[in-house]
Scaffold this active site. Structure first.
Site, PDB file in Angstrom:
ATOM      1  CE  LYS A 268      -3.877   2.243   2.301  1.00 25.15           C
ATOM      2  NZ  LYS A 268      -4.987   2.120   3.240  1.00 25.15           N
ATOM      3  CG  ASP A 384     -12.877   5.672   5.313  1.00 27.96           C
ATOM      4  OD1 ASP A 384     -14.048   6.015   5.041  1.00 27.96           O
ATOM      5  OD2 ASP A 384     -11.990   5.556   4.447  1.00 27.96           O
TER       6      ASP A 384
HETATM    7  P1  ADP Z   1      -7.641   3.470   0.246  1.00 32.85           P
HETATM    8  O1  ADP Z   1      -7.268   4.341   1.385  1.00 32.85           O
HETATM    9  O2  ADP Z   1      -7.050   3.888  -1.034  1.00 32.85           O
HETATM   10  O3  ADP Z   1      -9.107   3.178   0.193  1.00 32.85           O
HETATM   11  P2  ADP Z   1      -7.418   0.690   1.008  1.00 32.85           P
HETATM   12  O4  ADP Z   1      -6.571   0.189   2.131  1.00 32.85           O
HETATM   13  O5  ADP Z   1      -8.889   0.693   1.232  1.00 32.85           O
HETATM   14  O6  ADP Z   1      -6.879   2.089   0.578  1.00 32.85           O
HETATM   15  O7  ADP Z   1      -7.089  -0.196  -0.256  1.00 32.85           O
HETATM   16  C1  ADP Z   1      -7.686   0.048  -1.500  1.00 32.85           C
HETATM   17  C2  ADP Z   1      -8.191  -1.249  -2.104  1.00 32.85           C
HETATM   18  O8  ADP Z   1      -7.099  -2.131  -2.271  1.00 32.85           O
HETATM   19  C3  ADP Z   1      -9.161  -1.966  -1.226  1.00 32.85           C
HETATM   20  O9  ADP Z   1     -10.476  -1.577  -1.473  1.00 32.85           O
HETATM   21  C4  ADP Z   1      -8.951  -3.412  -1.593  1.00 32.85           C
HETATM   22  O10 ADP Z   1      -9.704  -3.727  -2.722  1.00 32.85           O
HETATM   23  C5  ADP Z   1      -7.495  -3.456  -1.965  1.00 32.85           C
HETATM   24  N1  ADP Z   1      -6.700  -3.929  -0.827  1.00 32.85           N
HETATM   25  C6  ADP Z   1      -6.135  -3.200   0.135  1.00 32.85           C
HETATM   26  N2  ADP Z   1      -5.474  -3.951   1.013  1.00 32.85           N
HETATM   27  C7  ADP Z   1      -5.610  -5.215   0.593  1.00 32.85           C
HETATM   28  C8  ADP Z   1      -5.154  -6.488   1.073  1.00 32.85           C
HETATM   29  N3  ADP Z   1      -4.395  -6.575   2.163  1.00 32.85           N
HETATM   30  N4  ADP Z   1      -5.483  -7.579   0.373  1.00 32.85           N
HETATM   31  C9  ADP Z   1      -6.226  -7.490  -0.735  1.00 32.85           C
HETATM   32  N5  ADP Z   1      -6.689  -6.342  -1.226  1.00 32.85           N
HETATM   33  C10 ADP Z   1      -6.400  -5.218  -0.585  1.00 32.85           C
HETATM   34 MG    MG Z   2     -10.353   2.139   1.258  1.00 32.19          MG
END
Ligand code: ADP
Ligand code: MG
Length: 501
Positions: A268, A384
């Site tokens: 991320k 959130d």
């Molecule tokens: P943002 O702050 O951009 O919303 P997120 O942590 O929600 O960041 O991550 C965005 C997207 O990435 C999530 O909606 C999910 O689909 C995917 N995602 C994030 N973390 C994971 C993970 N550990 N495993 C699989 N998919 C993930």
């Molecule tokens: Mg998110």
């Protein structure tokens, strides 16, 4: 007496150290009958040097001073020769000025001397904020005007700017010494760095056959490749999501300090484009855990705090056994964690999961339980929480995206929780889960508070919440003052250590 130092023989040439030391000179000095000056009449050492005259005296003190002065001058002359020899024809020259005994006086007046002296002692080229020239284009007054084109200042600023080069550019000790880079030299160094970065990025790109990384800036890309080079990751496969605040990549895990990394991980990447983050300041600014640090940081470092916050919050959740990603490693603004999904296919968000009614009801109870655990065991409010930040995987709801999560005592913590409750109630009610509580009941159930629900009047309920927050804030301030009587309003140290620090 007009001249306490007696008459000066204008014809006498300045003598060398050897001469001064010679017996002959000593005798000569002895023979002269000059009165001993009182201390108050003594000119300062620098006045002496400025006068350029060798005063005539029988004082031992004076003799010692003259000897010292002469010695210093010769030392500096020698230093100058060495400096010249050292630098040769090199474009980048190293100044030995800091090692000089006598500060330049030959072609400058005393006030300039002073500025020079302060300059080197104050280390302006090392300062956080390099000296800037005001709008008017110059500083100083009268004779001492310094413009932004001043060679010395420019040179030092250029040296300080080397600090901004990519981390893998070794700038050497230049920052630690008084190195003055000319604009020309600085620009060609900068150009070289950029083209090197581009070249290296291109090389890697070819190797990886991936263009997904284009979604991030070159600095981030380099960090990502470094993780591959270090073996933490086997391969970076592609982008799962590009949001306003982060970009998420899928990658194959390698190993970290001999420990295996999960086969599938996500990176991320917290975005370093800052505008979107600006309006999230309040999540972190008022979080006492980050209070102290927030105010002192530049925007790039604030982004790292978000990543750090997500890591800490995930760790707390893990402890409470809430289904969430495992943290693998944090590198600046990139958080590596386990992948929720299988064979490169990420688990769907709960809004996209097409659950049957039984699963949906199950999911609801899981979420209710997780919200309570989060609040009571982790001392956190997600802040959130919605169908966008819950994944459905192996028959379970997984919570993600907790960088903005705060403790319930955050000045707006309960308001954030109320918003979370509303999202959850609304979503599950819309999905036909008849057991889903109203937002008010959910809030009371999660917190254990018993705010009267009244006639479903949100304004009244909110007023109660805000009043609670206010009371809590006053209480916290009082406690903080008691424990840390000198703590300021907004930068008090944390009352309790972070659970996972
Ligand atoms: P943002 O702050 O951009 O919303 P997120 O942590 O929600 O960041 O991550 C965005 C997207 O990435 C999530 O909606 C999910 O689909 C995917 N995602 C994030 N973390 C994971 C993970 N550990 N495993 C699989 N998919 C993930
Ligand atoms: Mg998110």
């Amino acid at each position: 007496m007009s001249n306490p130092w007696g008459s000066v023989n204008p014809a006498a040439p300045a003598c060398s150290l050897a001469d001064v030391m010679s017996e002959q000179l000593a005798r000569q000095l002895d023979e002269e009958n000059n009165t001993f000056p009182t201390l108050t009449e003594c000119p300062s050492f620098s006045d002496l040097m400025l006068s350029g005259e060798v005063p005539d005296t029988t004082s031992d003190l004076m003799l010692a001073q003259i000897l010292q002065m002469q010695f210093d001058r010769e030392f500096d002359d020698q230093l100058r020769r060495e400096e010249k020899k050292f630098n040769g024809d090199s474009k980048v020259s190293i100044s030995f000025e800091n090692y000089r005994m006598v500060h330049p006086y030959e072609d400058s007046d005393s006030s300039e001397d002073e500025v020079d002296w302060q300059d080197t002692r104050h280390d302006p080229y090392r300062a956080e904020k390099p000296q800037t020239t005001p709008r008017k284009g110059f500083t100083g007054k009268g004779k001492n005007i310094t413009t932004k084109h001043d060679e010395v200042n420019c040179g030092r600023k250029n040296t300080a700017r080397m600090d901004n080069f990519a981390p893998e550019v070794h700038v050497g000790d230049g920052l630690g010494m008084d190195l003055k880079l000319s604009n020309q030299v600085f620009n060609s160094l900068k150009q070289h760095c950029y083209s090197e970065q581009r070249r290296s990025a291109k090389l890697h790109e070819k190797k990886e056959h991936s263009t997904a990384e284009q979604a991030v800036d070159p600095r981030t890309r380099l960090l990502m490749y470094k993780m591959v080079n270090a073996g933490v990751l086997e391969n970076i496969n592609g982008c799962i999501s590009t949001g306003k605040e982060s970009v998420v990549f899928h990658a194959d895990g390698g190993s970290l300090e001999e420990q295996p990394v999960p086969d599938e991980v996500v990176l991320k990447v917290f975005k370093t484009t800052l505008n979107e983050f600006k309006n999230r300041d309040r999540y972190i600014k008022d979080d006492y855990r980050f209070n102290d640090r927030f105010s002192k940081l530049n925007p790039r470092k604030v982004i790292r705090l978000w990543a750090e916050k997500e890591m800490h919050n995930l760790a707390r959740m893990k402890k409470a056994e809430i289904p969430c990603p495992d943290v693998v490693v944090l590198k600046k603004h990139i958080l590596v964690m386990s992948f929720i999904g299988k064979d490169h296919v990420p688990a769907p968000k709960i809004k996209d999961a097409m659950l049957g009614s039984e699963d949906m009801k199950n999911a609801y109870y899981q979420v209710l339980h997780m919200m309570q655990q989060l609040y009571r065991e982790c001392n956190l409010v997600h802040a959130d929480l919605s169908e966008y930040n819950m994944l459905w995987h192996e028959g379970k709801v997984w919570l993600i995206d907790v960088s903005q999560s705060v403790e319930p005592t955050h000045p707006h913590g309960l308001e954030f929780l109320f918003r979370d409750c509303r999202n959850i109630s609304t979503f599950f009610q819309k999905k036909g889960v008849s057991e889903a509580m109203s937002v008010y009941d959910l809030f009371n159930t999660v917190t254990g508070l018993q705010i009267p629900v009244g006639a479903e009047n949100e304004a009244e309920f909110m007023a109660e919440i805000v009043a609670l927050e206010k009371r809590n804030e006053d209480h916290v301030q009082k406690r903080r003052k008691k424990v840390f009587p000198f703590a300021s309003e907004d930068s008090g140290p944390p009352l309790e250590p972070d659970a996972d620090d």
